[in-house]
Design an enzyme around this catalytic site. Structure first.
Site, PDB file in Angstrom:
ATOM      1  N   GLY A   1      72.688  22.184  57.844  1.00  0.00           N
ATOM      2  CA  GLY A   1      71.860  21.205  58.539  1.00  0.00           C
ATOM      3  C   GLY A   1      70.678  20.643  57.780  1.00  0.00           C
ATOM      4  O   GLY A   1      70.019  19.729  58.278  1.00  0.00           O
TER       5      GLY A   1
ATOM      6  N   GLU B   1      75.060  27.725  55.202  1.00  0.00           N
ATOM      7  CA  GLU B   1      76.293  26.931  55.314  1.00  0.00           C
ATOM      8  C   GLU B   1      76.041  25.448  55.098  1.00  0.00           C
ATOM      9  O   GLU B   1      76.350  24.628  55.949  1.00  0.00           O
ATOM     10  CB  GLU B   1      76.900  27.130  56.709  1.00  0.00           C
ATOM     11  CG  GLU B   1      77.120  28.563  57.104  1.00  0.00           C
ATOM     12  CD  GLU B   1      77.746  28.693  58.493  1.00  0.00           C
ATOM     13  OE1 GLU B   1      77.612  27.750  59.298  1.00  0.00           O
ATOM     14  OE2 GLU B   1      78.366  29.725  58.746  1.00  0.00           O
ATOM     15  N   PRO B   2      75.466  25.078  53.957  1.00  0.00           N
ATOM     16  CA  PRO B   2      75.163  23.664  53.768  1.00  0.00           C
ATOM     17  C   PRO B   2      76.403  22.828  53.473  1.00  0.00           C
ATOM     18  O   PRO B   2      77.328  23.292  52.808  1.00  0.00           O
ATOM     19  CB  PRO B   2      74.226  23.669  52.552  1.00  0.00           C
ATOM     20  CG  PRO B   2      74.554  24.920  51.814  1.00  0.00           C
ATOM     21  CD  PRO B   2      75.075  25.912  52.805  1.00  0.00           C
ATOM     22  N   GLY B   3      76.428  21.628  53.991  1.00  0.00           N
ATOM     23  CA  GLY B   3      77.456  20.660  53.630  1.00  0.00           C
ATOM     24  C   GLY B   3      76.759  19.486  52.971  1.00  0.00           C
ATOM     25  O   GLY B   3      76.809  19.277  51.762  1.00  0.00           O
TER      26      GLY B   3
ATOM     27  N   ARG C   1      78.655   6.014  58.464  1.00  0.00           N
ATOM     28  CA  ARG C   1      77.390   6.511  59.012  1.00  0.00           C
ATOM     29  C   ARG C   1      76.440   5.400  59.493  1.00  0.00           C
ATOM     30  O   ARG C   1      75.828   5.558  60.540  1.00  0.00           O
ATOM     31  CB  ARG C   1      76.693   7.437  58.000  1.00  0.00           C
ATOM     32  CG  ARG C   1      77.539   8.679  57.660  1.00  0.00           C
ATOM     33  CD  ARG C   1      76.787   9.678  56.817  1.00  0.00           C
ATOM     34  NE  ARG C   1      75.686  10.268  57.536  1.00  0.00           N
ATOM     35  CZ  ARG C   1      74.414   9.945  57.364  1.00  0.00           C
ATOM     36  NH1 ARG C   1      74.067   9.068  56.451  1.00  0.00           N
ATOM     37  NH2 ARG C   1      73.486  10.523  58.084  1.00  0.00           N
TER      38      ARG C   1
ATOM     39  N   TYR D   1      75.731   5.976  63.302  1.00  0.00           N
ATOM     40  CA  TYR D   1      74.423   6.559  63.635  1.00  0.00           C
ATOM     41  C   TYR D   1      73.264   5.630  63.287  1.00  0.00           C
ATOM     42  O   TYR D   1      72.112   6.056  63.345  1.00  0.00           O
ATOM     43  CB  TYR D   1      74.176   7.854  62.856  1.00  0.00           C
ATOM     44  CG  TYR D   1      75.293   8.834  62.793  1.00  0.00           C
ATOM     45  CD1 TYR D   1      75.707   9.530  63.936  1.00  0.00           C
ATOM     46  CD2 TYR D   1      75.926   9.128  61.585  1.00  0.00           C
ATOM     47  CE1 TYR D   1      76.728  10.457  63.870  1.00  0.00           C
ATOM     48  CE2 TYR D   1      76.948  10.060  61.507  1.00  0.00           C
ATOM     49  CZ  TYR D   1      77.343  10.719  62.647  1.00  0.00           C
ATOM     50  OH  TYR D   1      78.343  11.647  62.576  1.00  0.00           O
TER      51      TYR D   1
ATOM     52  N   CYS E   1      86.908  -6.178  60.858  1.00  0.00           N
ATOM     53  CA  CYS E   1      86.665  -6.975  62.067  1.00  0.00           C
ATOM     54  C   CYS E   1      85.952  -6.169  63.141  1.00  0.00           C
ATOM     55  O   CYS E   1      86.551  -5.740  64.118  1.00  0.00           O
ATOM     56  CB  CYS E   1      87.977  -7.523  62.595  1.00  0.00           C
ATOM     57  SG  CYS E   1      88.545  -8.882  61.596  1.00  0.00           S
ATOM     58  N   GLU E   2      84.694  -5.923  62.937  1.00  0.00           N
ATOM     59  CA  GLU E   2      83.826  -5.214  63.877  1.00  0.00           C
ATOM     60  C   GLU E   2      82.414  -5.703  63.607  1.00  0.00           C
ATOM     61  O   GLU E   2      81.993  -5.752  62.453  1.00  0.00           O
ATOM     62  CB  GLU E   2      83.818  -3.704  63.591  1.00  0.00           C
ATOM     63  CG  GLU E   2      84.974  -2.890  64.063  1.00  0.00           C
ATOM     64  CD  GLU E   2      85.117  -2.829  65.569  1.00  0.00           C
ATOM     65  OE1 GLU E   2      84.086  -2.935  66.274  1.00  0.00           O
ATOM     66  OE2 GLU E   2      86.259  -2.692  66.025  1.00  0.00           O
TER      67      GLU E   2
HETATM   68  C1  LIG Z   1      78.813  21.056  60.160  1.00  0.00           C
HETATM   69  C2  LIG Z   1      78.427  22.459  60.017  1.00  0.00           C
HETATM   70  C3  LIG Z   1      77.693  22.871  58.909  1.00  0.00           C
HETATM   71  C4  LIG Z   1      77.195  21.923  57.839  1.00  0.00           C
HETATM   72  O1  LIG Z   1      76.173  21.088  58.265  1.00  0.00           O
HETATM   73  P1  LIG Z   1      75.393  20.138  57.209  1.00  0.00           P
HETATM   74  O2  LIG Z   1      74.534  19.308  58.089  1.00  0.00           O
HETATM   75  O3  LIG Z   1      76.420  19.337  56.490  1.00  0.00           O
HETATM   76  O4  LIG Z   1      74.631  21.026  56.299  1.00  0.00           O
HETATM   77  C5  LIG Z   1      77.416  24.209  58.787  1.00  0.00           C
HETATM   78  N1  LIG Z   1      77.805  25.112  59.720  1.00  0.00           N
HETATM   79  C6  LIG Z   1      78.512  24.739  60.814  1.00  0.00           C
HETATM   80  C7  LIG Z   1      78.919  25.764  61.791  1.00  0.00           C
HETATM   81  C8  LIG Z   1      78.832  23.407  61.009  1.00  0.00           C
HETATM   82  O5  LIG Z   1      79.526  23.042  62.085  1.00  0.00           O
END
Ligand SMILES: *Cc1c(COP(=O)(O)O)cnc(C)c1O
Length: 387
Positions: free
Chosen positions: A237, A273-275, A312, A316, A345-346
């Site tokens: 997050g 758990e970073p994405g 995005r 958002y 087309c949006e």
């Molecule tokens: C989506 C998600 C993440 C990653 O979130 P980011 O905002 O990309 O860092 C980590 N843990 C869980 C359980 C998620 O659903």
């Protein structure tokens, strides 16, 4: 807003503008565009991935945690971008994987991750997805009472590794109801608590308060005799600097904020758990300008990239920095405010609104920044576009 000239500007170590040309890892984007045009029928738009930027982003977490001697698992959230090349890179650099369904779990396994290094979360788990996770000894995240009972009904007679989920919202009463259930079930093994606070968080206080709650709950659970509890997951997050050079907390700031408490609880393994904060800044979308147009008082740049590659902004109202990849061949070199829109087309198909850009010539390259997370993985074939 950026000042009138971005020449010589370094967006990061690996992206910069020199003499009006945008470079990624020293490669001139315009040259890349030209060489793709020689070999592909439809060379535009395309994503450019910077392996070094991804490596730096991983390192920002990993080396800080290692230096501080904090036991950790850095779990890459696969849903942010499931490009197998990214998975290989994060695996090679010691990350684990966080998945939300069986397809992502399978992909992580195919990339060479071992089950115990995969955490399978998700709020609706089908039987095949659970079997895949259990057969491979993945950790399974439980996100509700419903989920726990569903898992327990489905995993027999396999051995499951359960990991309780806790948020501010998970009431102690509910936890109290669930604990005896886990205790009585020989197939469930509670190994830790997990939380995920949300997305694009730019306030470390949120993480800090959550850590206190989680540590309290872990202590409580351990007192109840759950001796296998060893993981504390703070989820993902953390936001990124979409607006370019805004002061938002970095991974190092996040770790520094929690380090003292993690060191005091050094029997616990911290899971992150970073994405977004791993892949977001490592990717550009390179589009081509189809032309400029004017409606009433508004000026538009129409490009061949769209919401099918970067959803995005439409979804958002998110901001992505935009930059021409080469000097304009137009006589006019004064910046003006443009809406940058795609050909889908949006009405919602835009990449940026009111952006101060030099009017580009037809065919000029235009880059969309920070599209590594939740862009390609949310891409679509709407309007029969190739993605
Ligand atoms: C989506 C998600 C993440 C990653 O979130 P980011 O905002 O990309 O860092 C980590 N843990 C869980 C359980 C998620 O659903």
């Amino acid at each position: 807003m950026m000042d009138a000239s971005t020449d010589g500007f370094h967006f990061s170590k690996h992206f910069h503008v020199t003499d009006g040309f945008l470079y990624c890892e020293g490669v001139r984007i315009k040259s890349l565009q030209d060489s793709l045009e020689d070999v592909l029928d439809q060379p535009s738009p395309f994503y450019v991935y910077s392996k070094q930027q991804l490596a730096d982003n991983i390192d920002a977490y990993k080396s800080t945690l290692e230096k501080l001697g904090i036991k950790h698992l850095l779990g890459y959230a696969v849903k942010a971008n499931y490009n197998p090349w990214i998975l290989k890179t994060v695996r090679d650099r010691g990350c684990t994987a966080v998945t939300v369904n069986g397809h992502e779990t399978q992909l992580a396994l195919d990339t060479g991750m071992i089950g115990p290094n995969i955490i399978y979360n998700g709020n609706g788990k089908s039987r095949w997805e659970l079997e895949l996770a259990v057969d491979n000894e993945c950790m399974i995240g439980v996100d509700s009472e419903f989920d726990l009972r569903h898992i327990a009904d489905n995993v027999h007679p396999y051995l499951a590794t359960g990991i309780g989920d806790s948020k501010f919202g998970l009431e102690d009463k509910l936890l109290n109801d669930l604990l005896p259930f886990i205790e009585d079930d020989v197939y469930l093994n509670l190994v830790g608590l997990h939380c995920h606070l949300g997305s694009t968080i730019d306030n470390l206080e949120t993480f800090s308060q959550c850590l206190d709650v989680m540590l309290d709950k872990i202590e409580y659970i351990k007192k109840k005799g759950f001796d296998n509890v060893q993981y504390l997951s703070m989820g993902g997050g953390l936001g990124i600097d979409y607006k370019i050079h805004e002061t938002i907390p970095s991974p190092v700031d996040l770790i520094n904020r929690v380090k003292d408490r993690m060191r005091m609880n050094n029997d616990l393994c911290l899971m992150l758990e970073p994405g977004r904060s791993l892949v977001g800044s490592a990717v550009l979308l390179i589009t081509k300008v189809i032309g400029c147009k004017k409606n009433r008082n508004k000026k538009y740049i129409v490009v061949d990239g769209s919401m099918t590659e970067v959803i995005r902004p439409s979804m958002y109202g998110a901001y992505h920095h935009l930059e021409l990849v080469e000097p304009t061949q137009n006589v006019c070199k004064q910046r003006e405010a443009f809406d940058v829109v795609g050909p889908v087309c949006e009405c919602a198909d835009f990449l940026g609104k009111d952006r101060w850009l030099v009017p580009p010539h037809e065919g000029c390259g235009l880059a969309v920044f920070d599209v590594g997370a939740y862009c390609a993985s949310m891409g679509s074939n709407y309007n029969l576009r190739v993605s």
